[in-house]
Write a protein that holds these residues in place. Structure first.
Motif, PDB file in Angstrom:
ATOM      1  N   UNK A 387       0.888  -1.155   0.000  1.00  0.00           N
ATOM      2  CA  UNK A 387       0.000   0.000   0.000  1.00  0.00           C
ATOM      3  C   UNK A 387       0.927   1.205   0.000  1.00  0.00           C
ATOM      4  N   UNK A 388       0.771   2.111  -0.980  1.00  0.00           N
ATOM      5  CA  UNK A 388       1.648   3.285  -0.941  1.00  0.00           C
ATOM      6  C   UNK A 388       0.825   4.550  -0.889  1.00  0.00           C
ATOM      7  N   UNK A 389       1.492   5.646  -0.523  1.00  0.00           N
ATOM      8  CA  UNK A 389       0.718   6.867  -0.321  1.00  0.00           C
ATOM      9  C   UNK A 389       1.389   8.065  -0.962  1.00  0.00           C
ATOM     10  N   UNK A 390       0.535   8.980  -1.440  1.00  0.00           N
ATOM     11  CA  UNK A 390       1.016  10.219  -2.046  1.00  0.00           C
ATOM     12  C   UNK A 390       0.776  11.330  -1.031  1.00  0.00           C
ATOM     13  N   UNK A 391       1.753  12.247  -0.886  1.00  0.00           N
ATOM     14  CA  UNK A 391       1.660  13.255   0.181  1.00  0.00           C
ATOM     15  C   UNK A 391       0.440  14.162   0.043  1.00  0.00           C
ATOM     16  N   UNK A 392      -0.048  14.620   1.207  1.00  0.00           N
ATOM     17  CA  UNK A 392      -1.272  15.427   1.250  1.00  0.00           C
ATOM     18  C   UNK A 392      -1.155  16.707   0.432  1.00  0.00           C
ATOM     19  N   UNK A 393      -0.014  17.379   0.540  1.00  0.00           N
ATOM     20  CA  UNK A 393       0.075  18.719  -0.050  1.00  0.00           C
ATOM     21  C   UNK A 393       0.329  18.704  -1.562  1.00  0.00           C
ATOM     22  N   UNK A 394       0.800  17.576  -2.102  1.00  0.00           N
ATOM     23  CA  UNK A 394       1.162  17.558  -3.537  1.00  0.00           C
ATOM     24  C   UNK A 394      -0.069  17.441  -4.419  1.00  0.00           C
ATOM     25  N   UNK A 395       0.070  17.988  -5.618  1.00  0.00           N
ATOM     26  CA  UNK A 395      -0.996  17.801  -6.611  1.00  0.00           C
ATOM     27  C   UNK A 395      -0.473  17.004  -7.800  1.00  0.00           C
ATOM     28  N   UNK A 396       0.849  17.067  -8.021  1.00  0.00           N
ATOM     29  CA  UNK A 396       1.390  16.200  -9.073  1.00  0.00           C
ATOM     30  C   UNK A 396       2.614  15.489  -8.524  1.00  0.00           C
ATOM     31  N   UNK A 397       2.656  14.216  -8.827  1.00  0.00           N
ATOM     32  CA  UNK A 397       3.751  13.376  -8.314  1.00  0.00           C
ATOM     33  C   UNK A 397       4.498  12.852  -9.534  1.00  0.00           C
ATOM     34  N   UNK A 398       5.705  13.393  -9.783  1.00  0.00           N
ATOM     35  CA  UNK A 398       6.416  12.955 -10.987  1.00  0.00           C
ATOM     36  C   UNK A 398       6.926  11.522 -10.840  1.00  0.00           C
TER      37      UNK A 398
END
Ligand SMILES: Nc1nc2c(c(=O)[nH]1)N[C@H]1C(S)=C(S)[C@@H](COP(=O)(O)OP(=O)(O)OC[C@H]3O[C@@H](n4cnc5c(N)ncnc54)[C@H](O)[C@@H]3O)O[C@H]1N2
Ligand code: MOO
Length: 408
Positions: A387-398
Protein backbone atom coordinates in the motif's frame (compact mmCIF):
# COMPACT_ATOMS: atom_id res chain seq x y z
CA UNK A 1 -6.14 8.67 29.81
CA UNK A 2 -9.36 9.67 28.04
CA UNK A 3 -9.74 13.17 26.76
CA UNK A 4 -11.89 14.93 24.27
CA UNK A 5 -9.68 16.61 21.72
CA UNK A 6 -12.29 18.83 20.19
CA UNK A 7 -9.82 20.89 18.11
CA UNK A 8 -8.39 17.64 16.78
CA UNK A 9 -11.51 16.16 15.30
CA UNK A 10 -9.92 16.36 11.85
CA UNK A 11 -6.32 15.21 12.02
CA UNK A 12 -3.47 14.43 9.65
CA UNK A 13 -2.27 10.90 8.99
CA UNK A 14 0.75 11.37 11.26
CA UNK A 15 -1.34 12.93 14.04
CA UNK A 16 -3.81 10.04 13.83
CA UNK A 17 -1.02 7.48 14.08
CA UNK A 18 0.53 9.34 17.03
CA UNK A 19 -2.78 9.59 18.87
CA UNK A 20 -3.47 5.88 18.35
CA UNK A 21 0.02 5.00 19.49
CA UNK A 22 -0.26 7.15 22.61
CA UNK A 23 -3.67 5.92 23.63
CA UNK A 24 -3.54 2.21 22.86
CA UNK A 25 -1.94 0.27 25.67
CA UNK A 26 -0.16 -3.05 25.54
CA UNK A 27 -2.17 -5.93 27.07
CA UNK A 28 -0.61 -7.04 30.37
CA UNK A 29 -1.60 -10.68 30.31
CA UNK A 30 0.72 -13.48 29.28
CA UNK A 31 0.59 -17.26 29.30
CA UNK A 32 2.99 -20.19 29.06
CA UNK A 33 2.26 -22.44 26.10
CA UNK A 34 3.88 -25.38 24.29
CA UNK A 35 6.31 -24.40 21.53
CA UNK A 36 4.24 -26.29 18.96
CA UNK A 37 1.29 -23.97 19.65
CA UNK A 38 3.25 -20.74 19.60
CA UNK A 39 3.20 -19.89 15.88
CA UNK A 40 2.11 -16.27 15.43
CA UNK A 41 2.22 -15.45 19.15
CA UNK A 42 4.21 -12.55 20.57
CA UNK A 43 7.01 -13.35 22.99
CA UNK A 44 6.46 -11.97 26.48
CA UNK A 45 10.11 -12.35 27.53
CA UNK A 46 13.63 -12.49 26.14
CA UNK A 47 14.89 -16.04 25.71
CA UNK A 48 18.53 -17.01 26.30
CA UNK A 49 20.08 -20.35 25.47
CA UNK A 50 20.65 -22.50 28.53
CA UNK A 51 22.94 -24.78 26.55
CA UNK A 52 25.42 -24.67 23.70
CA UNK A 53 24.85 -26.07 20.22
CA UNK A 54 25.95 -28.44 18.97
CA UNK A 55 26.28 -29.98 22.40
CA UNK A 56 29.31 -32.06 21.30
CA UNK A 57 31.92 -32.02 18.51
CA UNK A 58 29.97 -33.52 15.64
CA UNK A 59 31.24 -35.19 12.48
CA UNK A 60 29.88 -33.62 9.29
CA UNK A 61 30.88 -36.57 7.09
CA UNK A 62 31.08 -40.34 7.06
CA UNK A 63 34.76 -41.12 7.51
CA UNK A 64 37.55 -41.53 10.04
CA UNK A 65 38.45 -39.22 12.89
CA UNK A 66 42.16 -38.57 13.52
CA UNK A 67 44.39 -36.40 15.63
CA UNK A 68 45.78 -33.59 13.48
CA UNK A 69 49.21 -33.74 15.10
CA UNK A 70 49.53 -37.45 14.30
CA UNK A 71 49.03 -36.99 10.58
CA UNK A 72 52.19 -36.70 8.52
CA UNK A 73 51.47 -34.22 5.76
CA UNK A 74 54.40 -35.48 3.65
CA UNK A 75 54.17 -39.26 3.64
CA UNK A 76 51.53 -41.95 4.09
CA UNK A 77 50.57 -43.04 7.63
CA UNK A 78 48.71 -46.00 8.98
CA UNK A 79 46.31 -46.04 11.93
CA UNK A 80 44.45 -48.71 13.86
CA UNK A 81 40.66 -48.31 13.75
CA UNK A 82 40.00 -48.43 17.48
CA UNK A 83 36.19 -48.10 17.39
CA UNK A 84 33.13 -47.07 15.39
CA UNK A 85 30.80 -44.24 16.41
CA UNK A 86 27.38 -43.65 14.89
CA UNK A 87 24.96 -40.74 15.24
CA UNK A 88 23.31 -41.00 18.62
CA UNK A 89 25.95 -43.43 19.88
CA UNK A 90 28.43 -42.83 22.67
CA UNK A 91 31.83 -44.35 23.40
CA UNK A 92 33.37 -44.32 26.82
CA UNK A 93 36.77 -45.64 25.77
CA UNK A 94 39.93 -43.56 25.96
CA UNK A 95 41.85 -43.22 22.73
CA UNK A 96 45.34 -42.04 21.91
CA UNK A 97 46.57 -39.87 19.09
CA UNK A 98 47.97 -42.75 17.07
CA UNK A 99 44.58 -44.39 16.76
CA UNK A 100 41.55 -43.38 14.71
CA UNK A 101 37.81 -44.11 14.90
CA UNK A 102 35.30 -44.69 12.19
CA UNK A 103 32.61 -42.00 12.45
CA UNK A 104 29.24 -41.54 10.78
CA UNK A 105 27.79 -38.18 9.80
CA UNK A 106 26.20 -36.75 12.95
CA UNK A 107 28.29 -38.85 15.35
CA UNK A 108 29.99 -37.29 18.38
CA UNK A 109 33.72 -37.23 17.65
CA UNK A 110 35.54 -38.63 20.71
CA UNK A 111 38.62 -37.01 22.22
CA UNK A 112 41.47 -36.53 21.35
CA UNK A 113 40.43 -36.61 17.66
CA UNK A 114 40.09 -33.24 16.00
CA UNK A 115 39.56 -33.85 12.29
CA UNK A 116 37.57 -36.17 10.08
CA UNK A 117 38.73 -37.47 6.70
CA UNK A 118 35.97 -38.65 4.38
CA UNK A 119 36.01 -42.39 3.80
CA UNK A 120 36.49 -41.92 0.03
CA UNK A 121 39.99 -40.50 0.71
CA UNK A 122 41.43 -43.35 2.80
CA UNK A 123 42.24 -46.98 2.16
CA UNK A 124 41.03 -49.50 4.73
CA UNK A 125 42.38 -52.99 5.17
CA UNK A 126 42.00 -55.43 8.06
CA UNK A 127 41.12 -52.84 10.66
CA UNK A 128 43.84 -50.42 9.60
CA UNK A 129 43.47 -47.15 7.70
CA UNK A 130 46.08 -45.63 5.43
CA UNK A 131 45.98 -41.90 4.88
CA UNK A 132 48.11 -39.52 2.88
CA UNK A 133 47.88 -35.77 2.26
CA UNK A 134 47.32 -32.51 4.03
CA UNK A 135 44.43 -32.17 6.46
CA UNK A 136 43.59 -29.27 8.71
CA UNK A 137 42.69 -29.44 12.37
CA UNK A 138 38.89 -29.13 12.68
CA UNK A 139 38.21 -30.33 9.15
CA UNK A 140 34.71 -31.87 8.74
CA UNK A 141 33.91 -31.29 12.41
CA UNK A 142 31.45 -28.79 13.85
CA UNK A 143 32.78 -27.90 17.29
CA UNK A 144 30.57 -27.92 20.38
CA UNK A 145 29.05 -24.44 20.79
CA UNK A 146 30.09 -23.35 17.30
CA UNK A 147 26.51 -22.32 16.35
CA UNK A 148 25.11 -21.16 19.67
CA UNK A 149 26.79 -20.38 22.96
CA UNK A 150 25.34 -20.95 26.40
CA UNK A 151 23.69 -17.72 27.59
CA UNK A 152 23.32 -16.31 24.07
CA UNK A 153 20.24 -14.11 23.46
CA UNK A 154 18.03 -16.06 21.05
CA UNK A 155 14.97 -13.83 20.68
CA UNK A 156 13.41 -10.83 22.31
CA UNK A 157 10.24 -9.81 24.04
CA UNK A 158 7.91 -8.26 21.47
CA UNK A 159 9.04 -10.55 18.66
CA UNK A 160 6.52 -12.61 16.71
CA UNK A 161 7.07 -16.36 16.77
CA UNK A 162 7.55 -17.75 13.27
CA UNK A 163 8.51 -21.19 11.96
CA UNK A 164 12.21 -20.27 11.88
CA UNK A 165 12.21 -19.25 15.52
CA UNK A 166 10.32 -22.43 16.43
CA UNK A 167 13.07 -24.34 14.61
CA UNK A 168 15.80 -22.59 16.63
CA UNK A 169 14.07 -23.17 19.96
CA UNK A 170 13.29 -26.81 19.13
CA UNK A 171 16.97 -27.31 18.26
CA UNK A 172 17.82 -26.22 21.79
CA UNK A 173 15.06 -28.22 23.42
CA UNK A 174 13.08 -25.17 24.54
CA UNK A 175 9.52 -26.46 24.49
CA UNK A 176 7.51 -23.97 26.53
CA UNK A 177 7.28 -20.25 25.88
CA UNK A 178 5.88 -17.24 27.68
CA UNK A 179 3.77 -15.35 25.17
CA UNK A 180 1.47 -12.36 25.30
CA UNK A 181 -2.22 -12.98 25.75
CA UNK A 182 -4.00 -13.20 22.37
CA UNK A 183 -6.04 -10.03 21.85
CA UNK A 184 -9.79 -10.21 21.46
CA UNK A 185 -11.54 -7.91 19.01
CA UNK A 186 -15.26 -7.28 18.79
CA UNK A 187 -16.10 -6.66 15.14
CA UNK A 188 -19.37 -5.52 13.67
CA UNK A 189 -20.70 -3.95 10.49
CA UNK A 190 -23.58 -1.59 10.15
CA UNK A 191 -26.02 -1.07 7.32
CA UNK A 192 -29.35 -2.60 6.42
CA UNK A 193 -28.19 -3.09 2.84
CA UNK A 194 -25.78 -5.77 4.07
CA UNK A 195 -26.39 -9.46 3.59
CA UNK A 196 -24.43 -12.45 4.91
CA UNK A 197 -22.55 -14.64 2.46
CA UNK A 198 -24.52 -17.58 1.13
CA UNK A 199 -27.83 -15.66 1.12
CA UNK A 200 -29.44 -14.33 -2.08
CA UNK A 201 -29.14 -10.57 -2.57
CA UNK A 202 -32.24 -8.47 -3.16
CA UNK A 203 -31.93 -5.34 -5.30
CA UNK A 204 -29.77 -2.74 -3.54
CA UNK A 205 -28.17 -5.21 -1.17
CA UNK A 206 -24.46 -6.03 -0.86
CA UNK A 207 -22.55 -8.82 0.79
CA UNK A 208 -20.93 -7.91 4.10
CA UNK A 209 -17.43 -8.22 2.65
CA UNK A 210 -15.91 -5.80 5.18
CA UNK A 211 -16.50 -8.11 8.13
CA UNK A 212 -15.30 -11.18 6.23
CA UNK A 213 -12.13 -9.30 5.21
CA UNK A 214 -11.46 -8.00 8.71
CA UNK A 215 -12.11 -11.41 10.30
CA UNK A 216 -9.56 -12.98 7.95
CA UNK A 217 -7.03 -10.17 8.32
CA UNK A 218 -7.32 -10.41 12.12
CA UNK A 219 -6.88 -14.17 11.99
CA UNK A 220 -3.72 -13.63 9.94
CA UNK A 221 -2.46 -11.52 12.84
CA UNK A 222 -3.38 -14.18 15.38
CA UNK A 223 -6.10 -11.97 16.82
CA UNK A 224 -9.35 -13.59 17.99
CA UNK A 225 -12.76 -12.22 17.12
CA UNK A 226 -14.87 -12.11 20.26
CA UNK A 227 -18.14 -11.63 18.37
CA UNK A 228 -20.12 -9.16 16.30
CA UNK A 229 -23.00 -8.95 13.86
CA UNK A 230 -24.47 -7.01 11.01
CA UNK A 231 -26.24 -4.20 12.85
CA UNK A 232 -29.23 -2.59 11.22
CA UNK A 233 -29.41 1.19 10.94
CA UNK A 234 -31.07 1.80 14.26
CA UNK A 235 -29.67 3.58 17.31
CA UNK A 236 -30.96 1.12 19.90
CA UNK A 237 -29.67 -1.86 17.88
CA UNK A 238 -26.27 -0.17 17.89
CA UNK A 239 -26.45 0.50 21.63
CA UNK A 240 -27.23 -3.21 22.17
CA UNK A 241 -24.27 -4.23 19.99
CA UNK A 242 -21.90 -1.95 21.90
CA UNK A 243 -23.13 -3.36 25.22
CA UNK A 244 -22.43 -6.83 23.87
CA UNK A 245 -18.98 -5.68 22.77
CA UNK A 246 -18.33 -4.51 26.33
CA UNK A 247 -19.52 -7.82 27.81
CA UNK A 248 -17.24 -9.74 25.42
CA UNK A 249 -14.25 -8.22 27.25
CA UNK A 250 -12.70 -7.34 23.89
CA UNK A 251 -9.43 -5.43 23.91
CA UNK A 252 -10.55 -3.40 20.90
CA UNK A 253 -13.84 -2.75 19.14
CA UNK A 254 -13.90 -2.32 15.36
CA UNK A 255 -16.94 -1.24 13.37
CA UNK A 256 -17.51 -0.42 9.73
CA UNK A 257 -20.05 1.96 8.23
CA UNK A 258 -22.50 4.47 9.60
CA UNK A 259 -19.96 7.27 9.96
CA UNK A 260 -21.11 9.75 7.39
CA UNK A 261 -23.40 12.70 7.93
CA UNK A 262 -26.62 10.99 6.85
CA UNK A 263 -29.63 10.63 9.14
CA UNK A 264 -29.00 6.89 9.47
CA UNK A 265 -25.30 7.17 10.22
CA UNK A 266 -25.82 6.06 13.80
CA UNK A 267 -22.22 5.11 14.55
CA UNK A 268 -21.18 8.76 14.20
CA UNK A 269 -24.07 9.72 16.49
CA UNK A 270 -23.23 7.01 19.02
CA UNK A 271 -19.59 8.11 19.17
CA UNK A 272 -20.67 11.69 19.75
CA UNK A 273 -23.09 10.69 22.50
CA UNK A 274 -21.49 7.75 24.29
CA UNK A 275 -17.72 7.69 23.62
CA UNK A 276 -14.67 9.74 24.51
CA UNK A 277 -13.37 10.96 21.19
CA UNK A 278 -9.69 11.16 20.19
CA UNK A 279 -10.34 12.08 16.55
CA UNK A 280 -13.28 11.93 14.18
CA UNK A 281 -11.74 12.30 10.75
CA UNK A 282 -8.35 11.87 9.11
CA UNK A 283 -7.04 13.72 6.03
CA UNK A 284 -6.71 10.56 3.92
CA UNK A 285 -8.37 9.19 0.82
CA UNK A 286 -10.09 6.85 1.09
CA UNK A 287 -10.99 6.61 4.75
CA UNK A 288 -11.61 10.20 5.81
CA UNK A 289 -14.36 9.39 8.33
CA UNK A 290 -12.08 7.01 10.28
CA UNK A 291 -12.65 7.76 13.91
CA UNK A 292 -10.93 6.73 17.11
CA UNK A 293 -12.61 6.89 20.49
CA UNK A 294 -12.97 4.96 23.68
CA UNK A 295 -16.16 3.27 24.83
CA UNK A 296 -16.22 2.60 28.58
CA UNK A 297 -12.44 2.24 28.53
CA UNK A 298 -12.30 0.01 25.44
CA UNK A 299 -10.52 1.52 22.42
CA UNK A 300 -12.96 1.83 19.53
CA UNK A 301 -11.80 2.17 15.91
CA UNK A 302 -14.75 3.03 13.70
CA UNK A 303 -14.02 2.53 10.03
CA UNK A 304 -16.09 3.98 7.22
CA UNK A 305 -18.32 1.51 5.33
CA UNK A 306 -16.65 2.05 1.97
CA UNK A 307 -14.78 -1.26 1.41
CA UNK A 308 -11.75 0.53 -0.09
CA UNK A 309 -11.53 2.69 3.03
CA UNK A 310 -11.72 -0.44 5.19
CA UNK A 311 -8.79 -2.01 3.33
CA UNK A 312 -6.69 1.14 3.64
CA UNK A 313 -7.61 1.78 7.27
CA UNK A 314 -6.77 -1.80 8.19
CA UNK A 315 -3.26 -1.70 6.74
CA UNK A 316 -2.50 1.90 7.67
CA UNK A 317 -4.05 2.04 11.19
CA UNK A 318 -5.82 -1.03 12.58
CA UNK A 319 -2.86 -3.33 12.11
CA UNK A 320 -0.58 -0.88 13.92
CA UNK A 321 -3.06 -0.34 16.73
CA UNK A 322 -3.34 -4.09 17.22
CA UNK A 323 0.42 -4.59 17.09
CA UNK A 324 0.73 -2.06 19.93
CA UNK A 325 -2.10 -3.71 21.90
CA UNK A 326 -0.61 -7.20 21.54
CA UNK A 327 2.91 -6.07 22.41
CA UNK A 328 4.32 -6.79 18.94
CA UNK A 329 7.04 -4.19 19.14
CA UNK A 330 9.82 -5.75 17.06
CA UNK A 331 9.47 -5.07 13.31
CA UNK A 332 5.72 -5.51 13.10
CA UNK A 333 5.47 -4.40 9.46
CA UNK A 334 7.90 -3.59 6.74
CA UNK A 335 7.71 0.07 5.75
CA UNK A 336 9.94 1.29 2.97
CA UNK A 337 10.31 3.87 0.22
CA UNK A 338 10.05 3.13 -3.48
CA UNK A 339 10.13 5.16 -6.69
CA UNK A 340 6.69 5.65 -8.16
CA UNK A 341 6.58 4.08 -11.64
CA UNK A 342 4.39 6.67 -13.43
CA UNK A 343 3.45 10.35 -13.27
CA UNK A 344 0.47 10.76 -10.95
CA UNK A 345 -1.92 13.58 -10.12
CA UNK A 346 -4.13 14.23 -7.13
CA UNK A 347 -6.06 16.94 -5.31
CA UNK A 348 -4.30 18.79 -2.55
CA UNK A 349 -5.39 18.27 1.07
CA UNK A 350 -5.50 14.52 1.76
CA UNK A 351 -2.89 11.76 1.67
CA UNK A 352 -4.01 9.42 -1.11
CA UNK A 353 -3.54 5.68 -0.86
CA UNK A 354 -2.98 3.24 -3.72
CA UNK A 355 -2.40 -0.49 -3.78
CA UNK A 356 0.64 -1.25 -5.90
CA UNK A 357 2.99 -3.83 -7.33
CA UNK A 358 6.62 -3.60 -6.26
CA UNK A 359 9.48 -4.49 -8.60
CA UNK A 360 13.21 -4.10 -8.51
CA UNK A 361 14.62 -2.38 -11.56
CA UNK A 362 18.24 -1.30 -11.97
CA UNK A 363 18.79 -1.88 -8.26
CA UNK A 364 15.93 0.45 -7.36
CA UNK A 365 12.55 -0.43 -5.88
CA UNK A 366 9.65 0.76 -8.03
CA UNK A 367 6.00 0.80 -7.08
CA UNK A 368 3.25 0.92 -9.69
CA UNK A 369 -0.43 1.51 -8.93
CA UNK A 370 -2.60 -1.43 -9.89
CA UNK A 371 -5.46 0.80 -10.99
CA UNK A 372 -5.88 4.55 -11.35
CA UNK A 373 -9.65 4.31 -11.47
CA UNK A 374 -10.03 2.13 -8.37
CA UNK A 375 -6.81 2.81 -6.44
CA UNK A 376 -7.71 1.01 -3.21
CA UNK A 377 -10.55 -1.30 -4.24
CA UNK A 378 -10.92 -5.00 -3.61
CA UNK A 379 -9.46 -6.08 -6.95
CA UNK A 380 -6.45 -3.76 -6.63
CA UNK A 381 -5.83 -4.94 -3.08
CA UNK A 382 -6.07 -8.59 -4.08
CA UNK A 383 -3.19 -8.18 -6.54
CA UNK A 384 -0.97 -5.83 -4.58
CA UNK A 385 2.35 -6.24 -2.79
CA UNK A 386 2.19 -2.92 -0.98
CA UNK A 387 0.00 0.00 0.00
CA UNK A 388 1.65 3.29 -0.94
CA UNK A 389 0.72 6.87 -0.32
CA UNK A 390 1.02 10.22 -2.05
CA UNK A 391 1.66 13.25 0.18
CA UNK A 392 -1.27 15.43 1.25
CA UNK A 393 0.07 18.72 -0.05
CA UNK A 394 1.16 17.56 -3.54
CA UNK A 395 -1.00 17.80 -6.61
CA UNK A 396 1.39 16.20 -9.07
CA UNK A 397 3.75 13.38 -8.31
CA UNK A 398 6.42 12.95 -10.99
CA UNK A 399 7.53 9.50 -12.04
CA UNK A 400 10.49 8.32 -9.93
CA UNK A 401 9.54 10.36 -6.86
CA UNK A 402 10.11 8.39 -3.65
CA UNK A 403 6.88 7.46 -1.89
CA UNK A 404 6.15 5.71 1.42
CA UNK A 405 5.04 2.11 1.15
CA UNK A 406 3.79 -0.54 3.59
CA UNK A 407 4.36 -4.17 2.69
CA UNK A 408 1.07 -6.07 2.92
N1 LIG B 1 -22.58 14.36 2.45
C1 LIG B 1 -21.51 13.58 2.66
N2 LIG B 1 -21.56 12.31 2.29
C2 LIG B 1 -20.51 11.51 2.49
C3 LIG B 1 -19.33 12.03 3.07
C4 LIG B 1 -19.31 13.37 3.48
O1 LIG B 1 -18.32 13.89 3.99
N3 LIG B 1 -20.43 14.10 3.26
N4 LIG B 1 -18.25 11.21 3.22
C5 LIG B 1 -18.13 10.14 2.27
C6 LIG B 1 -17.07 9.26 2.60
S1 LIG B 1 -15.51 9.84 2.33
C7 LIG B 1 -17.27 7.99 3.01
S2 LIG B 1 -15.95 6.92 3.21
C8 LIG B 1 -18.59 7.47 3.30
C9 LIG B 1 -18.59 6.86 4.70
O2 LIG B 1 -19.87 6.49 4.93
P1 LIG B 1 -20.30 5.46 6.01
O3 LIG B 1 -19.20 5.12 6.94
O4 LIG B 1 -21.53 5.96 6.61
O5 LIG B 1 -20.51 4.16 5.18
P2 LIG B 1 -21.84 3.62 4.57
O6 LIG B 1 -22.64 4.70 4.01
O7 LIG B 1 -22.44 2.73 5.57
O8 LIG B 1 -21.24 2.75 3.39
C10 LIG B 1 -20.50 3.30 2.33
C11 LIG B 1 -20.52 2.28 1.18
O9 LIG B 1 -19.92 1.06 1.57
C12 LIG B 1 -20.83 -0.02 1.48
N5 LIG B 1 -20.64 -0.87 2.67
C13 LIG B 1 -20.90 -0.50 3.92
N6 LIG B 1 -20.62 -1.51 4.77
C14 LIG B 1 -20.22 -2.54 4.01
C15 LIG B 1 -19.81 -3.86 4.32
N7 LIG B 1 -19.80 -4.28 5.60
N8 LIG B 1 -19.41 -4.65 3.33
C16 LIG B 1 -19.46 -4.21 2.06
N9 LIG B 1 -19.84 -2.96 1.69
C17 LIG B 1 -20.21 -2.14 2.66
C18 LIG B 1 -22.19 0.63 1.51
O10 LIG B 1 -23.16 -0.16 0.94
C19 LIG B 1 -21.91 1.90 0.75
O11 LIG B 1 -21.93 1.64 -0.64
O12 LIG B 1 -19.55 8.47 3.26
C20 LIG B 1 -19.44 9.34 2.11
N10 LIG B 1 -20.57 10.20 2.12
O1 MOO C 1 -12.81 8.77 2.53
MO1 MOO C 1 -14.04 8.06 1.71
O2 MOO C 1 -13.38 6.63 2.36
O3 MOO C 1 -13.19 8.87 0.33
O4 MOO C 1 -14.64 7.18 0.40
Amino acid sequence: MIMNLSPLVYVTLDQALDIINQNIEEINGSEIIPLEQSLGKILAEDIYSFTEFPPFDVSLMDGYAFCSEAIDSEGEKEFVVASEVYAGGAVDETFNKNQCVKVATGAAVPKPFDLVVVQEEVSVKEGRVKIKGKYKKGENIKKAGEEIQKGQLLCRKGQKVDARLINLLATLGIHRLKVKQTPLVYLFSTGQELQSLGKTLSFGQLYDSNRVFLQSALKQMDVLVAGGHIVEDDFSALEKEMEEAKRSQAHLIISTGGLSVGEKDYVAQFIEKCCSVYFKKVAIKPGRPLSFSSFEGIPFLSLPGNPAAVLVCFYAFVRKALAKRMGWSIHPFLEFKAHVAIDMVKKSGRVEFYFGKVKEEQSRLRVEPISLTDPAGAFSASRADALFRLPASSTSIPKDMLVDCIWL
